[in-house]
Enzyme design. Structure first.
Site, PDB file in Angstrom:
ATOM      1  N   TYR A   1     -14.396  12.627   8.892  1.00  0.00           N
ATOM      2  CA  TYR A   1     -13.372  12.852   9.916  1.00  0.00           C
ATOM      3  C   TYR A   1     -12.721  14.232   9.736  1.00  0.00           C
ATOM      4  O   TYR A   1     -12.354  14.605   8.608  1.00  0.00           O
ATOM      5  CB  TYR A   1     -12.262  11.796   9.833  1.00  0.00           C
TER       6      TYR A   1
ATOM      7  N   LYS B   1       2.241  -3.345   7.459  1.00  0.00           N
ATOM      8  CA  LYS B   1       2.437  -3.577   6.021  1.00  0.00           C
ATOM      9  C   LYS B   1       3.893  -3.248   5.640  1.00  0.00           C
ATOM     10  O   LYS B   1       4.518  -3.976   4.869  1.00  0.00           O
ATOM     11  CB  LYS B   1       1.479  -2.714   5.187  1.00  0.00           C
TER      12      LYS B   1
ATOM     13  N   THR C   1       0.822  -1.218   0.000  1.00  0.00           N
ATOM     14  CA  THR C   1       0.000   0.000   0.000  1.00  0.00           C
ATOM     15  C   THR C   1       0.855   1.266   0.000  1.00  0.00           C
ATOM     16  O   THR C   1       1.968   1.265   0.537  1.00  0.00           O
ATOM     17  CB  THR C   1      -0.899   0.000   1.267  1.00  0.00           C
ATOM     18  N   ASP C   2       0.302   2.336  -0.549  1.00  0.00           N
ATOM     19  CA  ASP C   2       1.020   3.621  -0.521  1.00  0.00           C
ATOM     20  C   ASP C   2       1.137   4.166   0.908  1.00  0.00           C
ATOM     21  O   ASP C   2       1.960   5.040   1.173  1.00  0.00           O
ATOM     22  CB  ASP C   2       0.334   4.659  -1.435  1.00  0.00           C
ATOM     23  N   GLU C   3       0.320   3.613   1.839  1.00  0.00           N
ATOM     24  CA  GLU C   3       0.357   4.131   3.215  1.00  0.00           C
ATOM     25  C   GLU C   3       1.696   3.882   3.897  1.00  0.00           C
ATOM     26  O   GLU C   3       1.995   4.502   4.907  1.00  0.00           O
ATOM     27  CB  GLU C   3      -0.772   3.521   4.047  1.00  0.00           C
TER      28      GLU C   3
ATOM     29  N   TYR D   1      -1.727  -0.142  11.162  1.00  0.00           N
ATOM     30  CA  TYR D   1      -1.921  -0.914   9.912  1.00  0.00           C
ATOM     31  C   TYR D   1      -0.715  -0.747   8.984  1.00  0.00           C
ATOM     32  O   TYR D   1      -0.101  -1.725   8.543  1.00  0.00           O
ATOM     33  CB  TYR D   1      -3.204  -0.453   9.209  1.00  0.00           C
ATOM     34  N   SER D   2      -0.361   0.512   8.685  1.00  0.00           N
ATOM     35  CA  SER D   2       0.701   0.717   7.695  1.00  0.00           C
ATOM     36  C   SER D   2       2.062   0.269   8.235  1.00  0.00           C
ATOM     37  O   SER D   2       2.932  -0.160   7.469  1.00  0.00           O
ATOM     38  CB  SER D   2       0.734   2.160   7.201  1.00  0.00           C
TER      39      SER D   2
ATOM     40  N   ARG E   1      -9.713  10.977  12.909  1.00  0.00           N
ATOM     41  CA  ARG E   1      -8.972   9.728  13.130  1.00  0.00           C
ATOM     42  C   ARG E   1      -7.626  10.093  13.764  1.00  0.00           C
ATOM     43  O   ARG E   1      -6.923  10.981  13.238  1.00  0.00           O
ATOM     44  CB  ARG E   1      -8.758   9.076  11.758  1.00  0.00           C
TER      45      ARG E   1
HETATM   46  P1  NAD Z   1     -10.162  -6.932   2.670  1.00  0.00           P
HETATM   47  O1  NAD Z   1     -10.132  -6.579   4.101  1.00  0.00           O
HETATM   48  O2  NAD Z   1     -11.376  -6.637   1.860  1.00  0.00           O
HETATM   49  O3  NAD Z   1      -9.867  -8.503   2.493  1.00  0.00           O
HETATM   50  C1  NAD Z   1      -8.886  -9.170   3.214  1.00  0.00           C
HETATM   51  C2  NAD Z   1      -9.063 -10.663   2.976  1.00  0.00           C
HETATM   52  O4  NAD Z   1      -7.998 -11.355   3.662  1.00  0.00           O
HETATM   53  C3  NAD Z   1     -10.378 -11.228   3.531  1.00  0.00           C
HETATM   54  O5  NAD Z   1     -10.968 -12.102   2.605  1.00  0.00           O
HETATM   55  C4  NAD Z   1      -9.954 -11.977   4.790  1.00  0.00           C
HETATM   56  O6  NAD Z   1     -10.803 -13.066   5.112  1.00  0.00           O
HETATM   57  C5  NAD Z   1      -8.551 -12.443   4.401  1.00  0.00           C
HETATM   58  N1  NAD Z   1      -7.698 -12.689   5.576  1.00  0.00           N
HETATM   59  C6  NAD Z   1      -7.479 -11.846   6.625  1.00  0.00           C
HETATM   60  N2  NAD Z   1      -6.661 -12.422   7.519  1.00  0.00           N
HETATM   61  C7  NAD Z   1      -6.329 -13.642   7.015  1.00  0.00           C
HETATM   62  C8  NAD Z   1      -5.496 -14.698   7.477  1.00  0.00           C
HETATM   63  N3  NAD Z   1      -4.856 -14.618   8.645  1.00  0.00           N
HETATM   64  N4  NAD Z   1      -5.370 -15.798   6.704  1.00  0.00           N
HETATM   65  C9  NAD Z   1      -6.037 -15.898   5.512  1.00  0.00           C
HETATM   66  N5  NAD Z   1      -6.848 -14.933   5.036  1.00  0.00           N
HETATM   67  C10 NAD Z   1      -6.992 -13.809   5.790  1.00  0.00           C
HETATM   68  O7  NAD Z   1      -8.868  -6.244   2.045  1.00  0.00           O
HETATM   69  P2  NAD Z   1      -8.666  -5.522   0.628  1.00  0.00           P
HETATM   70  O8  NAD Z   1      -9.133  -4.134   0.722  1.00  0.00           O
HETATM   71  O9  NAD Z   1      -9.164  -6.418  -0.437  1.00  0.00           O
HETATM   72  O10 NAD Z   1      -7.058  -5.481   0.576  1.00  0.00           O
HETATM   73  C11 NAD Z   1      -6.325  -6.571   0.067  1.00  0.00           C
HETATM   74  C12 NAD Z   1      -4.842  -6.249   0.130  1.00  0.00           C
HETATM   75  O11 NAD Z   1      -4.564  -5.076  -0.635  1.00  0.00           O
HETATM   76  C13 NAD Z   1      -4.317  -5.984   1.536  1.00  0.00           C
HETATM   77  O12 NAD Z   1      -3.057  -6.576   1.647  1.00  0.00           O
HETATM   78  C14 NAD Z   1      -4.228  -4.464   1.607  1.00  0.00           C
HETATM   79  O13 NAD Z   1      -3.206  -4.074   2.496  1.00  0.00           O
HETATM   80  C15 NAD Z   1      -3.871  -4.129   0.173  1.00  0.00           C
HETATM   81  N6  NAD Z   1      -4.303  -2.803  -0.312  1.00  0.00           N
HETATM   82  C16 NAD Z   1      -5.610  -2.420  -0.173  1.00  0.00           C
HETATM   83  C17 NAD Z   1      -6.012  -1.184  -0.702  1.00  0.00           C
HETATM   84  C18 NAD Z   1      -7.449  -0.719  -0.597  1.00  0.00           C
HETATM   85  O14 NAD Z   1      -7.725   0.420  -0.951  1.00  0.00           O
HETATM   86  N7  NAD Z   1      -8.382  -1.532  -0.162  1.00  0.00           N
HETATM   87  C19 NAD Z   1      -5.068  -0.356  -1.333  1.00  0.00           C
HETATM   88  C20 NAD Z   1      -3.734  -0.782  -1.413  1.00  0.00           C
HETATM   89  C21 NAD Z   1      -3.369  -2.017  -0.919  1.00  0.00           C
HETATM   90  O1  DAU Z   2      -4.068   4.081   0.514  1.00  0.00           O
HETATM   91  C1  DAU Z   2      -4.311   2.707   0.481  1.00  0.00           C
HETATM   92  C2  DAU Z   2      -5.125   2.303   1.690  1.00  0.00           C
HETATM   93  O2  DAU Z   2      -6.435   2.808   1.489  1.00  0.00           O
HETATM   94  C3  DAU Z   2      -5.156   0.795   1.923  1.00  0.00           C
HETATM   95  O3  DAU Z   2      -3.867   0.341   2.218  1.00  0.00           O
HETATM   96  C4  DAU Z   2      -6.109   0.438   3.069  1.00  0.00           C
HETATM   97  O4  DAU Z   2      -6.211  -0.968   3.183  1.00  0.00           O
HETATM   98  C5  DAU Z   2      -7.469   1.021   2.760  1.00  0.00           C
HETATM   99  O5  DAU Z   2      -8.355   0.777   3.836  1.00  0.00           O
HETATM  100  C6  DAU Z   2      -7.372   2.524   2.494  1.00  0.00           C
HETATM  101  O6  DAU Z   2      -7.012   3.228   3.720  1.00  0.00           O
HETATM  102  P1  DAU Z   2      -7.672   4.650   4.102  1.00  0.00           P
HETATM  103  O7  DAU Z   2      -7.559   4.838   5.546  1.00  0.00           O
HETATM  104  O8  DAU Z   2      -7.177   5.726   3.209  1.00  0.00           O
HETATM  105  O9  DAU Z   2      -9.205   4.333   3.646  1.00  0.00           O
HETATM  106  P2  DAU Z   2     -10.611   4.643   4.356  1.00  0.00           P
HETATM  107  O10 DAU Z   2     -11.654   4.282   3.349  1.00  0.00           O
HETATM  108  O11 DAU Z   2     -10.712   4.049   5.705  1.00  0.00           O
HETATM  109  O12 DAU Z   2     -10.577   6.221   4.518  1.00  0.00           O
HETATM  110  C7  DAU Z   2     -10.413   7.077   3.391  1.00  0.00           C
HETATM  111  C8  DAU Z   2     -10.413   8.512   3.898  1.00  0.00           C
HETATM  112  O13 DAU Z   2     -11.724   8.820   4.388  1.00  0.00           O
HETATM  113  C9  DAU Z   2      -9.474   8.755   5.059  1.00  0.00           C
HETATM  114  O14 DAU Z   2      -8.945  10.072   4.940  1.00  0.00           O
HETATM  115  C10 DAU Z   2     -10.376   8.682   6.294  1.00  0.00           C
HETATM  116  C11 DAU Z   2     -11.695   9.209   5.773  1.00  0.00           C
HETATM  117  N1  DAU Z   2     -12.907   8.653   6.413  1.00  0.00           N
HETATM  118  C12 DAU Z   2     -13.032   7.296   6.460  1.00  0.00           C
HETATM  119  C13 DAU Z   2     -14.135   6.716   7.034  1.00  0.00           C
HETATM  120  C14 DAU Z   2     -14.270   5.224   7.115  1.00  0.00           C
HETATM  121  C15 DAU Z   2     -13.899   9.502   6.907  1.00  0.00           C
HETATM  122  O15 DAU Z   2     -13.785  10.741   6.834  1.00  0.00           O
HETATM  123  N2  DAU Z   2     -14.985   8.926   7.477  1.00  0.00           N
HETATM  124  C16 DAU Z   2     -15.157   7.573   7.592  1.00  0.00           C
HETATM  125  O16 DAU Z   2     -16.175   7.113   8.145  1.00  0.00           O
END
Ligand code: NAD
Ligand code: DAU
Length: 340
Positions: free
Chosen positions: A207, A154, A125-127, A150-151, A273
């Site tokens: 937030y 990662k 992730t970019d985080e 979290y980050s 947050r």
């Molecule tokens: P998500 O939370 O939707 O899904 C995570 C999945 O992993 C779920 O199906 C869960 O059951 C499984 N899991 C969790 N713990 C586990 C374990 N111990 N063993 C086996 N399976 C397990 O997540 P997502 O948003 O699809 O993100 C997927 C990946 O991409 C993550 O590694 C996240 O860090 C990365 N990522 C996400 C975003 C985003 O915006 N969502 C952006 C950049 C990178």
């Molecule tokens: O940048 C990549 C990341 O993006 C991934 O690595 C993470 O897995 C993914 O969850 C996401 O993280 P963020 O924290 O950026 O995403 P989130 O959707 O939780 O929040 C996006 C922005 O919105 C952040 O600035 C917080 C804000 N927010 C979020 C929620 C849930 C609010 O203002 N209100 C809310 O209720």
């Protein structure tokens, strides 16, 4: 080609499995997922019976099961999505994040080393780069500066994966992507949470001042980028992936309300947050130059299709929000201080 996808029942993993099955019909995809609160086999409805696809319920922290799977299916390539992925949950408690994101990754790396895979793609992730000021963007050379639990987990996993490449020659490649949106995203994340709340005429919890900026990428563009890196990326390298769609949160929330024909009075400013990163922006020049990848979705198209998807798939998210998720929602927003 046998490909193990960890976390394939989650948001990005399930989209990636669909994408891979369409684009690589000769591949066998093994989905290894623990099915935590975020894992949902309904995300893969319709493909369970496809002979190209196998589901293995398992924890990446379970050494014996991971190794058994890698051996039994003679895995060639491993795409590692499984993670605890939500920043707010990592602030409520980091133990699960350390366990899955760091320890789980180390177990997968050991197992991959033992059987000798051709590729280990660590989805990051970019985080991990931290927060930006008003200008500039993250490149692959930006020093790591993770700010949330979290980050931090990662970033630690990324470093371990790269150390396995350097020390043992394990064919690791890393991708670091910006915020994804699209179908099947769990409604705890900004875009689906705001859509679902707006559809229920519930308050939209923004937030802080709502001016934190994220760079949004449609999940299918993330899938095509991962596919490009998996097949053409250089071992030991990191590839940033971004959508070039930087938006303040408030703009996204207003767009969702407008699209759903709901009033802006639903916007509720809540306590920020803790440690909230101000701005993310990604320089994706490397993957574009070296692998010819480009995002195909404009933000306007992506967000309008995503809103329609949530409107047309209410049974999918109704089952989620009426289950255990409600407990989290109450903890997160029940007593959260409203600031304006
Ligand atoms: P998500 O939370 O939707 O899904 C995570 C999945 O992993 C779920 O199906 C869960 O059951 C499984 N899991 C969790 N713990 C586990 C374990 N111990 N063993 C086996 N399976 C397990 O997540 P997502 O948003 O699809 O993100 C997927 C990946 O991409 C993550 O590694 C996240 O860090 C990365 N990522 C996400 C975003 C985003 O915006 N969502 C952006 C950049 C990178
Ligand atoms: O940048 C990549 C990341 O993006 C991934 O690595 C993470 O897995 C993914 O969850 C996401 O993280 P963020 O924290 O950026 O995403 P989130 O959707 O939780 O929040 C996006 C922005 O919105 C952040 O600035 C917080 C804000 N927010 C979020 C929620 C849930 C609010 O203002 N209100 C809310 O209720």
């Amino acid at each position: 080609m046998n490909v193990l996808v960890t976390g394939g029942a989650g948001f990005i993993g399930s989209n990636f499995i669909r994408y891979s099955m369409e684009n690589h019909p000769a591949y066998r995809i093994i989905n290894y997922d623990k099915l935590t609160y975020a894992g949902n086999l309904e995300n893969l409805a319709g493909i369970e019976k496809n002979p190209q696809y196998v589901f293995e319920k398992g924890d990446i922290c379970d050494k014996h099961n991971v190794l058994r799977c890698l051996k039994e299916y003679r895995i060639d390539m491993l795409v590692h999505f499984a993670a605890e992925s939500h920043v707010d949950r990592s602030i409520l408690g980091s133990a699960e994040f350390v366990q899955t994101n760091f320890v789980g990754t180390s177990i997968l790396l050991d197992a991959a080393k033992e059987i000798g895979v051709n590729r280990f793609l660590q989805v990051s992730t970019d985080e991990v780069y931290g927060s930006l000021g008003d200008s500039g963007s993250f490149t692959e050379a930006t020093p790591l500066h993770p700010n949330s639990p979290y980050s931090a987990t990662k970033a630690s996993a990324d470093m371990l994966a790269l150390a396995y490449q350097h020390t043992f020659g394990l064919p690791v490649i890393l991708t670091r992507c910006s915020n994804n949106y699209g179908p099947y995203q769990f409604p705890e994340k900004l875009i689906p949470l705001m859509i679902v709340n707006a559809m229920h005429d519930k308050p939209l919890p923004v937030y802080g001042d709502g001016m934190n900026v994220r760079d949004w990428l449609h999940v299918l563009d993330h899938c095509s980028a991962i596919d490009a890196v998996l097949h053409g990326g250089t071992i030991g390298e990191v590839y940033n992936i971004g959508g070039n769609h930087e938006k303040p949160n408030l703009e996204i929330v207003r767009l969702i309300l407008k699209n759903l024909n709901k009033p802006e009075s639903l916007i509720t400013y809540v306590k920020d947050r803790p440690g909230h990163d101000r701005r993310y922006a990604i320089d994706s020049g490397k993957i574009q130059r070296e692998l010819g990848w480009q995002p195909s979705y404009s933000f306007e198209r992506g967000i309008s299709e995503t809103i329609k998807w949530y409107v047309n798939n209410q049974s999918w998210w109704t089952r989620i929000i009426s289950g255990k998720y409600q407990e989290y929602y109450n903890v997160m927003y029940g007593g959260r201080e409203v600031v304006k």
